[in-house]
Motif scaffolding. Structure first.
Motif, PDB file in Angstrom:
ATOM      1  N   LEU A 160      -3.001  13.606   7.533  1.00 43.37           N
ATOM      2  CA  LEU A 160      -1.689  13.776   6.927  1.00 43.37           C
ATOM      3  C   LEU A 160      -0.618  13.249   7.867  1.00 43.37           C
ATOM      4  CD1 LEU A 160      -2.284  17.462   5.817  1.00 43.37           C
ATOM      5  CD2 LEU A 160      -2.085  15.543   4.223  1.00 43.37           C
ATOM      6  N   ALA A 161       0.517  12.871   7.291  1.00 47.35           N
ATOM      7  CA  ALA A 161       1.654  12.413   8.096  1.00 47.35           C
ATOM      8  C   ALA A 161       2.927  12.882   7.425  1.00 47.35           C
ATOM      9  CB  ALA A 161       1.655  10.889   8.223  1.00 47.35           C
ATOM     10  N   THR A 162       3.979  13.035   8.209  1.00 44.85           N
ATOM     11  CA  THR A 162       5.247  13.441   7.629  1.00 44.85           C
ATOM     12  C   THR A 162       6.395  12.897   8.470  1.00 44.85           C
ATOM     13  OG1 THR A 162       6.435  15.323   6.673  1.00 44.85           O
ATOM     14  CG2 THR A 162       5.481  15.637   8.865  1.00 44.85           C
ATOM     15  N   MET A 163       7.614  13.167   8.028  1.00 50.98           N
ATOM     16  CA  MET A 163       8.828  12.767   8.722  1.00 50.98           C
ATOM     17  C   MET A 163       9.929  13.723   8.290  1.00 50.98           C
ATOM     18  SD  MET A 163       9.502   9.299   6.517  1.00 50.98           S
ATOM     19  CE  MET A 163       7.739   8.925   6.407  1.00 50.98           C
TER      20      MET A 163
ATOM     21  N   GLY B 290       9.227  20.064   2.182  1.00 45.65           N
ATOM     22  CA  GLY B 290       7.902  20.667   2.240  1.00 45.65           C
ATOM     23  C   GLY B 290       6.789  19.698   1.897  1.00 45.65           C
ATOM     24  N   LEU B 291       7.006  18.395   2.149  1.00 38.16           N
ATOM     25  CA  LEU B 291       6.055  17.375   1.738  1.00 38.16           C
ATOM     26  C   LEU B 291       5.439  16.641   2.924  1.00 38.16           C
ATOM     27  CD1 LEU B 291       8.111  15.725  -1.164  1.00 38.16           C
ATOM     28  CD2 LEU B 291       6.304  17.446  -1.377  1.00 38.16           C
ATOM     29  N   ALA B 292       4.252  16.099   2.686  1.00 40.40           N
ATOM     30  CA  ALA B 292       3.581  15.242   3.664  1.00 40.40           C
ATOM     31  C   ALA B 292       2.854  14.136   2.905  1.00 40.40           C
ATOM     32  CB  ALA B 292       2.601  16.032   4.516  1.00 40.40           C
ATOM     33  N   VAL B 293       2.434  13.100   3.641  1.00 39.30           N
ATOM     34  CA  VAL B 293       1.708  11.980   3.054  1.00 39.30           C
ATOM     35  C   VAL B 293       0.216  12.212   3.237  1.00 39.30           C
ATOM     36  CG1 VAL B 293       1.437   9.478   3.034  1.00 39.30           C
ATOM     37  CG2 VAL B 293       3.610  10.469   3.740  1.00 39.30           C
ATOM     38  N   ASP B 294      -0.534  12.089   2.146  1.00 38.29           N
ATOM     39  CA  ASP B 294      -1.992  12.240   2.188  1.00 38.29           C
ATOM     40  C   ASP B 294      -2.605  10.882   2.512  1.00 38.29           C
ATOM     41  OD1 ASP B 294      -4.669  12.660   1.819  1.00 38.29           O
ATOM     42  OD2 ASP B 294      -4.515  13.410  -0.230  1.00 38.29           O
TER      43      ASP B 294
ATOM     44  N   ALA C 104       2.983  26.501   7.736  1.00 37.14           N
ATOM     45  CA  ALA C 104       2.101  26.437   8.906  1.00 37.14           C
ATOM     46  C   ALA C 104       1.381  25.099   8.981  1.00 37.14           C
ATOM     47  CB  ALA C 104       1.088  27.575   8.859  1.00 37.14           C
ATOM     48  N   THR C 105       0.850  24.632   7.846  1.00 42.15           N
ATOM     49  CA  THR C 105       0.148  23.347   7.845  1.00 42.15           C
ATOM     50  C   THR C 105       1.113  22.211   8.122  1.00 42.15           C
ATOM     51  OG1 THR C 105      -1.428  24.219   6.228  1.00 42.15           O
ATOM     52  CG2 THR C 105      -1.370  21.838   6.514  1.00 42.15           C
ATOM     53  N   LEU C 106       2.324  22.301   7.577  1.00 41.05           N
ATOM     54  CA  LEU C 106       3.333  21.264   7.807  1.00 41.05           C
ATOM     55  C   LEU C 106       3.675  21.157   9.284  1.00 41.05           C
ATOM     56  CD1 LEU C 106       4.880  19.297   5.974  1.00 41.05           C
ATOM     57  CD2 LEU C 106       6.750  20.953   5.905  1.00 41.05           C
ATOM     58  N   LEU C 107       3.735  22.301   9.970  1.00 35.66           N
ATOM     59  CA  LEU C 107       4.006  22.296  11.402  1.00 35.66           C
ATOM     60  C   LEU C 107       2.875  21.617  12.160  1.00 35.66           C
ATOM     61  CD1 LEU C 107       5.850  23.149  13.728  1.00 35.66           C
ATOM     62  CD2 LEU C 107       4.662  25.351  13.764  1.00 35.66           C
ATOM     63  N   ASP C 108       1.634  21.877  11.763  1.00 34.66           N
ATOM     64  CA  ASP C 108       0.494  21.206  12.385  1.00 34.66           C
ATOM     65  C   ASP C 108       0.583  19.697  12.206  1.00 34.66           C
ATOM     66  OD1 ASP C 108      -0.796  23.403  13.432  1.00 34.66           O
ATOM     67  OD2 ASP C 108      -2.028  23.741  11.658  1.00 34.66           O
ATOM     68  N   VAL C 109       0.987  19.260  11.023  1.00 36.35           N
ATOM     69  CA  VAL C 109       1.122  17.824  10.753  1.00 36.35           C
ATOM     70  C   VAL C 109       2.190  17.227  11.653  1.00 36.35           C
ATOM     71  CG1 VAL C 109       1.698  16.083   9.021  1.00 36.35           C
ATOM     72  CG2 VAL C 109       0.368  18.080   8.364  1.00 36.35           C
ATOM     73  N   GLN C 110       3.315  17.895  11.788  1.00 40.70           N
ATOM     74  CA  GLN C 110       4.395  17.404  12.646  1.00 40.70           C
ATOM     75  C   GLN C 110       3.931  17.234  14.089  1.00 40.70           C
ATOM     76  OE1 GLN C 110       7.339  20.519  11.038  1.00 40.70           O
ATOM     77  NE2 GLN C 110       8.665  18.861  11.709  1.00 40.70           N
ATOM     78  N   ARG C 111       3.010  18.084  14.510  1.00 38.42           N
ATOM     79  CA  ARG C 111       2.543  18.041  15.892  1.00 38.42           C
ATOM     80  C   ARG C 111       1.306  17.168  16.067  1.00 38.42           C
ATOM     81  NH1 ARG C 111       3.547  24.406  17.630  1.00 38.42           N
ATOM     82  NH2 ARG C 111       5.809  24.199  17.865  1.00 38.42           N
ATOM     83  N   GLY C 112       0.930  16.441  15.014  1.00 41.49           N
ATOM     84  CA  GLY C 112      -0.173  15.496  15.129  1.00 41.49           C
ATOM     85  C   GLY C 112      -1.546  16.109  15.096  1.00 41.49           C
TER      86      GLY C 112
ATOM     87  N   GLU D 295       0.846  -1.195   0.000  1.00 39.57           N
ATOM     88  CA  GLU D 295       0.000   0.000   0.000  1.00 39.57           C
ATOM     89  C   GLU D 295       0.880   1.244   0.000  1.00 39.57           C
ATOM     90  OE1 GLU D 295      -2.306  -0.722   3.558  1.00 39.57           O
ATOM     91  OE2 GLU D 295      -4.068  -1.163   2.337  1.00 39.57           O
ATOM     92  N   VAL D 296       0.516   2.207  -0.836  1.00 33.46           N
ATOM     93  CA  VAL D 296       1.254   3.465  -0.910  1.00 33.46           C
ATOM     94  C   VAL D 296       0.266   4.623  -0.852  1.00 33.46           C
ATOM     95  CG1 VAL D 296       3.174   2.481  -2.206  1.00 33.46           C
ATOM     96  CG2 VAL D 296       1.224   3.456  -3.436  1.00 33.46           C
ATOM     97  N   ALA D 297       0.754   5.782  -0.450  1.00 35.18           N
ATOM     98  CA  ALA D 297      -0.057   7.003  -0.390  1.00 35.18           C
ATOM     99  C   ALA D 297       0.707   8.116  -1.083  1.00 35.18           C
ATOM    100  CB  ALA D 297      -0.358   7.371   1.061  1.00 35.18           C
ATOM    101  N   PRO D 298      -0.012   9.072  -1.680  1.00 40.12           N
ATOM    102  CA  PRO D 298       0.669  10.139  -2.417  1.00 40.12           C
ATOM    103  C   PRO D 298       1.268  11.202  -1.505  1.00 40.12           C
ATOM    104  CG  PRO D 298      -1.689  10.483  -2.477  1.00 40.12           C
ATOM    105  CD  PRO D 298      -1.475   9.165  -1.787  1.00 40.12           C
ATOM    106  N   LEU D 299       2.332  11.815  -1.971  1.00 37.86           N
ATOM    107  CA  LEU D 299       2.936  12.943  -1.288  1.00 37.86           C
ATOM    108  C   LEU D 299       2.306  14.232  -1.800  1.00 37.86           C
ATOM    109  CD1 LEU D 299       6.715  11.948  -1.411  1.00 37.86           C
ATOM    110  CD2 LEU D 299       5.042  11.472   0.383  1.00 37.86           C
ATOM    111  N   VAL D 300       2.072  15.171  -0.891  1.00 42.23           N
ATOM    112  CA  VAL D 300       1.500  16.467  -1.242  1.00 42.23           C
ATOM    113  C   VAL D 300       2.389  17.567  -0.672  1.00 42.23           C
ATOM    114  CG1 VAL D 300      -0.872  15.640  -1.415  1.00 42.23           C
ATOM    115  CG2 VAL D 300       0.000  16.401   0.802  1.00 42.23           C
TER     116      VAL D 300
END
Length: 270
Positions: free
Chosen positions: A97-100, A107-111, A84-92, A74-79
């Motif tokens: 969305l998810a990131t690392m 500047g990417l996250a997983v949708d 600001a949104t990336l920071l929210d993702v990092q903080r859960g 299973e794979v998910a696309p990167l967006v």
């Protein structure tokens, strides 16, 4: 088998940055996405979208198993996201969305709303970019995947009850004010219901968990800010008592943490 040998190097969270496509099913007669709106025919069909790459979300133990036993990944696309949104993702705070760290620098996250199943024979031909570089990063990404599926379904009356607080947090988060800096210093917000969410009368306790590594900001102190946030959720209806605390993770007991539920910027439905 050659495919199995190639997949031995892949791990959950690994990236395929050259695979800039995603396929889902849709119907242009009732178009809900740009891909379906641009389809030439009506009815069920496979629609292709352009992405920033793909991330593997299958558990590592299943990736490395023989393709005769486990032929799919299973794979998910990167967006691409704004800062600001990336920071929210990092903080859960954005469980869809998810990131690392390897993606944040780009500047990417997983949708996680979009998951595609591919056969391992395809993955074996992809160029692998490691996604996680430590056990802590592996664990954090796995927790983000779990959070997407395990989001707590808050009662409808709580959704309405907390709406003003949610609006305040969203509206002030990016402001260059004491409150904005304080909100950016929070790693998560959790709420605890006693005796439970289904009780006739409920006591609520909000945990505003600040990042211990963030420097304390000048201006209003945490107590004054806490009073302002709690004023937006005054006791009423089933929620007869409302209290809260600004704390670090070290201040909470294990019982406090597992007995509370995380709030996020996506959790309150309209």
């Amino acid at each position: 088998m050659e495919i199995d040998a190639a997949l031995q190097h892949w791990r959950q969270g690994d990236l395929a940055l050259d695979e800039r496509w995603f396929i889902h099913a849709g119907d242009s007669a009732v178009a809900l996405t740009d891909a379906s709106a641009g389809a030439a025919e009506e009815g069920l069909q496979a629609l292709i979208s352009e992405t920033e790459g793909l991330a593997v979300v299958t558990q590592t133990c299943d990736i490395v198993r023989t393709c005769t036993d486990r032929p799919f990944v299973e794979v998910a696309p990167l967006v691409r996201l704004n800062e600001a949104t990336l920071l929210d993702v990092q903080r859960g705070r954005r469980p869809a969305l998810a990131t690392m760290p390897a993606m944040v620098s780009k500047g990417l996250a997983v949708d996680l709303d979009r998951i595609m199943t591919v056969e391992k024979s395809l993955v074996a031909k992809w160029q692998r970019t490691p996604g996680c570089s430590s056990d802590a990063e592996i664990r954090s990404f796995a927790q983000a995947l779990a959070r997407k599926r395990e989001r707590f379904a808050f009662p409808d009356d709580f959704n309405a009850f907390a709406k003003k607080l949610q609006s305040r947090l969203i509206g002030k988060h990016e402001k260059e004010t004491d409150e904005g800096r304080a909100l950016r210093a929070l790693r998560e917000i959790r709420v605890q219901a006693a005796p439970d969410w289904n009780a006739t009368f409920v006591t609520l306790f909000f945990w505003f968990i600040r990042d211990a590594a963030s420097p304390f900001f000048e201006g209003k102190n945490w107590a004054e800010l806490l009073d302002g946030w709690l004023a937006l959720v005054p006791a009423g209806g089933r929620f007869t008592v409302v209290a809260g605390q600004v704390a670090t993770l070290a201040d909470l007991t294990g019982e406090d943490y597992v007995g509370s539920d995380p709030l996020d910027l996506d959790h309150l439905s309209a």
